[in-house]
Design a protein around this motif. Structure first.
Motif, PDB file in Angstrom:
ATOM      1  N   UNK A 269       2.241   0.880 -47.319  1.00 19.92           N
ATOM      2  CA  UNK A 269       1.908   1.946 -48.276  1.00 19.92           C
ATOM      3  C   UNK A 269       2.386   1.612 -49.687  1.00 19.92           C
ATOM      4  N   UNK A 270       3.014   0.477 -49.821  1.00 16.46           N
ATOM      5  CA  UNK A 270       3.530   0.027 -51.119  1.00 16.46           C
ATOM      6  C   UNK A 270       2.388   0.010 -52.145  1.00 16.46           C
ATOM      7  N   UNK A 271       2.539   0.806 -53.178  1.00 15.91           N
ATOM      8  CA  UNK A 271       1.542   0.804 -54.250  1.00 15.91           C
ATOM      9  C   UNK A 271       0.273   1.592 -53.949  1.00 15.91           C
ATOM     10  N   UNK A 272       0.114   2.083 -52.733  1.00 18.93           N
ATOM     11  CA  UNK A 272      -1.083   2.875 -52.403  1.00 18.93           C
ATOM     12  C   UNK A 272      -0.974   4.255 -53.048  1.00 18.93           C
ATOM     13  N   UNK A 273      -2.030   4.711 -53.671  1.00 13.64           N
ATOM     14  CA  UNK A 273      -1.974   6.026 -54.311  1.00 13.64           C
ATOM     15  C   UNK A 273      -2.388   7.101 -53.305  1.00 13.64           C
ATOM     16  N   UNK A 274      -1.537   8.124 -53.193  1.00 11.38           N
ATOM     17  CA  UNK A 274      -1.809   9.217 -52.256  1.00 11.38           C
ATOM     18  C   UNK A 274      -1.768  10.531 -53.024  1.00 11.38           C
ATOM     19  N   UNK A 275      -2.868  11.269 -52.991  1.00 14.47           N
ATOM     20  CA  UNK A 275      -2.910  12.576 -53.659  1.00 14.47           C
ATOM     21  C   UNK A 275      -2.630  13.658 -52.620  1.00 14.47           C
ATOM     22  N   UNK A 276      -1.536  14.375 -52.786  1.00 11.74           N
ATOM     23  CA  UNK A 276      -1.185  15.456 -51.858  1.00 11.74           C
ATOM     24  C   UNK A 276      -1.570  16.789 -52.491  1.00 11.74           C
ATOM     25  N   UNK A 277      -2.473  17.478 -51.806  1.00 11.24           N
ATOM     26  CA  UNK A 277      -2.919  18.799 -52.292  1.00 11.24           C
ATOM     27  C   UNK A 277      -2.098  19.861 -51.561  1.00 11.24           C
TER      28      UNK A 277
ATOM     29  N   UNK B 127       0.444  11.321 -56.323  1.00  8.32           N
ATOM     30  CA  UNK B 127      -0.269  12.220 -57.234  1.00  8.32           C
ATOM     31  C   UNK B 127      -0.200  13.587 -56.552  1.00  8.32           C
ATOM     32  N   UNK B 128       0.392  14.567 -57.228  1.00  4.70           N
ATOM     33  CA  UNK B 128       0.651  15.852 -56.578  1.00  4.70           C
ATOM     34  C   UNK B 128      -0.098  16.976 -57.279  1.00  4.70           C
ATOM     35  N   UNK B 129      -0.528  17.939 -56.481  1.00  2.00           N
ATOM     36  CA  UNK B 129      -1.140  19.124 -57.070  1.00  2.00           C
ATOM     37  C   UNK B 129      -0.751  20.341 -56.244  1.00  2.00           C
ATOM     38  N   UNK B 130      -0.617  21.468 -56.918  1.00  2.00           N
ATOM     39  CA  UNK B 130      -0.302  22.718 -56.220  1.00  2.00           C
ATOM     40  C   UNK B 130      -0.697  23.867 -57.142  1.00  2.00           C
ATOM     41  N   UNK B 131      -1.179  24.955 -56.548  1.00  2.00           N
ATOM     42  CA  UNK B 131      -1.483  26.128 -57.387  1.00  2.00           C
ATOM     43  C   UNK B 131      -0.190  26.678 -57.988  1.00  2.00           C
ATOM     44  N   UNK B 132       0.931  26.383 -57.328  1.00  2.00           N
ATOM     45  CA  UNK B 132       2.251  26.688 -57.900  1.00  2.00           C
ATOM     46  C   UNK B 132       2.665  25.459 -58.715  1.00  2.00           C
ATOM     47  N   UNK B 133       2.358  25.546 -60.018  1.00  2.00           N
ATOM     48  CA  UNK B 133       2.522  24.384 -60.891  1.00  2.00           C
ATOM     49  C   UNK B 133       3.974  23.910 -60.955  1.00  2.00           C
ATOM     50  N   UNK B 134       4.896  24.888 -60.923  1.00  2.00           N
ATOM     51  CA  UNK B 134       6.323  24.550 -61.007  1.00  2.00           C
ATOM     52  C   UNK B 134       6.720  23.689 -59.807  1.00  2.00           C
ATOM     53  N   UNK B 135       6.233  24.090 -58.638  1.00  2.00           N
ATOM     54  CA  UNK B 135       6.546  23.362 -57.410  1.00  2.00           C
ATOM     55  C   UNK B 135       6.056  21.905 -57.501  1.00  2.00           C
ATOM     56  N   UNK B 136       4.844  21.731 -58.000  1.00  2.00           N
ATOM     57  CA  UNK B 136       4.278  20.373 -58.108  1.00  2.00           C
ATOM     58  C   UNK B 136       5.076  19.551 -59.113  1.00  2.00           C
ATOM     59  N   UNK B 137       5.416  20.176 -60.248  1.00  2.00           N
ATOM     60  CA  UNK B 137       6.139  19.437 -61.297  1.00  2.00           C
ATOM     61  C   UNK B 137       7.531  19.042 -60.822  1.00  2.00           C
ATOM     62  N   UNK B 138       8.200  19.962 -60.136  1.00  2.00           N
ATOM     63  CA  UNK B 138       9.552  19.659 -59.623  1.00  2.00           C
ATOM     64  C   UNK B 138       9.512  18.487 -58.655  1.00  2.00           C
ATOM     65  N   UNK B 139       8.557  18.527 -57.739  1.00  2.58           N
ATOM     66  CA  UNK B 139       8.458  17.443 -56.746  1.00  2.58           C
ATOM     67  C   UNK B 139       8.157  16.129 -57.452  1.00  2.58           C
ATOM     68  N   UNK B 140       7.255  16.163 -58.430  1.00  2.00           N
ATOM     69  CA  UNK B 140       6.881  14.920 -59.121  1.00  2.00           C
ATOM     70  C   UNK B 140       8.056  14.360 -59.894  1.00  2.00           C
ATOM     71  N   UNK B 141       8.867  15.229 -60.509  1.00  2.00           N
ATOM     72  CA  UNK B 141       9.984  14.679 -61.284  1.00  2.00           C
ATOM     73  C   UNK B 141      11.093  14.195 -60.346  1.00  2.00           C
TER      74      UNK B 141
END
Ligand code: NAD
Length: 349
Positions: A172-180, A201-215
């Motif tokens: 999975x090294x370098x593979x891009x995975x978009x989690x909805x 690549x993360x997305x969530x209708x709860x934007x704060x949740x997505x941003x926290x996980x990404x950071x």
């Protein structure tokens, strides 16, 4: 109002009760008991109509038959829906679950319940006060608690199998995975993938949740409405059902779809659309079985963590078989998985 839905359904029974104190429709749908008691979670939700609630329950119960059969569990398929006017809290919630426990107990073990959308291990403890056929109570009440981590584990192993099939290596090294959806399943899945060096690549209708996980984990965030058309190696739906449809499939820019959400296909024929587009689809009921495997292994079969983990890892083997049947016969992965289910049910009859 339920006639048409029930006429078209191929399941075994539906228990319907209108709970006047909570103005709630309780709908217990048992699709199949061929391989064991009909097992699946209790979903509590606000629906526009009781008809919508029953449609959801019937479809989810059918999917549980497929999920439990594909996972090799001694369980049939069932699902229950509590169609509430609003999500109850406190004493009203407790009393609703006690009355619901009486309903499930009256089915004498034909249906085994567990958590689902808007129901928790604590709710299972309350139901368990009235009824024996309950999975997923809290550890204090003798259960194995939330199974979301095992679901995430299973999706992780499923993604590895899909990547191996599509790209020739499970790395999975370098593979891009978009989690909805970065919730109870999506978040631990993201952690797992981050450890393996995936590009998140993360997305969530709860934007704060997505941003926290990404950071915290490293990764980028995309807006929910952009998710489907975002380029990635793996698109992982971990939010709601019906994401893959005649409208969205032409817009996908991924090689693989593998995620936790139940009933990802808006229509069964959408598996053929994915096949025609050359997108490798990991059938939802195969890849998201980690949760029910967790409950059945630890609570029904009395196995230990190691045996449970081995069963969850075996999701990858089942998926590989699905991919191989589909490739060798030129059929969709959905059709290949359905065939495995039919064979297991036929053997169990
Ligand atoms: N929890 C389990 O063990 C389990 C097992 C099998 C299947 N599933 C399925 O997996 C999915 C996720 O389950 P969960 O327990 O993580 O739920 P959850 O409610 O904890 O998380 C879902 C997340 O998706 C987000 N979301 C909702 N709609 C969205 C949208 N349109 N776009 C982007 N994000 C959206 C929510 O804000 C939330 O963060 C559900 O479909 C569930 O039925 C869960």
């Amino acid at each position: 109002m339920f006639e048409e839905l029930l006429r078209e359904w191929d399941g075994e029974l539906v228990a319907v009760r209108y709970d006047a104190p909570a103005r709630t429709w309780m709908l217990v749908c048992v699709h199949s008991t061929v391989l064991g008691p009909g097992a699946g979670g209790t979903r509590m939700n606000v629906y526009a109509t009781p008809h919508d609630a029953l449609r959801d329950g019937l479809r989810l119960a059918s999917a549980m038959t497929s999920k439990n059969a594909a996972a090799g569990l001694p369980l049939g398929g069932g699902k229950a829906v509590l169609a509430v006017p609003s999500i109850p809290t406190g004493q009203a919630r407790r009393e609703l679950f006690l009355r619901y426990g009486d309903l499930v107990e009256s089915l004498h073990g034909t249906y085994w319940t567990a958590c689902d959308m808007n129901t928790t291990p604590r709710d299972m403890d309350v139901i368990g006060g009235r009824c024996r056929s309950v999975f997923g109570k809290t550890a204090e009440a003798g259960g194995s608690g939330s199974s979301a981590f095992s679901t995430a584990d299973g999706v992780f192993h499923g993604i590895c199998a899909a990547v191996a099939h599509a790209f020739g290596s499970p790395s999975l090294e370098g593979r891009s995975v978009l989690i909805q959806g970065v919730g109870a399943v999506g978040r631990p899945l993201a952690e797992h993938l981050a450890r393996e060096g995936s590009r998140l690549i993360l997305t969530d209708v709860d934007e704060v949740r997505a941003k926290e996980a990404a950071s915290e984990l490293g990764g980028e965030v995309v807006a929910p409405e952009e998710a489907v058309a975002t380029a990635c190696d793996v698109f992982s739906p971990c939010a709601t059902g019906g994401v893959l449809s005649a409208e969205t499939i032409p817009r996908l820019r991924c090689r693989i779809v593998a995620g936790a959400a139940n009933n990802q296909l808006a229509e069964p024929r959408d598996a053929e659309l994915l096949h025609e587009r050359g997108i490798l689809y990991a059938p939802d009921y195969v890849v998201n079985a980690g949760g029910i495997i967790h409950l059945a292994s630890l609570e029904l079969l009395g196995e230990d963590e190691a045996a449970k983990d081995a069963r969850v890892r075996a999701i990858a083997d089942t998926l590989t078989r699905v991919f191989e049947i589909a490739a060798s016969e030129g059929i969709s992965t959905g059709a290949a998985a359905d065939r495995i289910v039919r064979e297991r049910l036929a053997a169990g009859r």
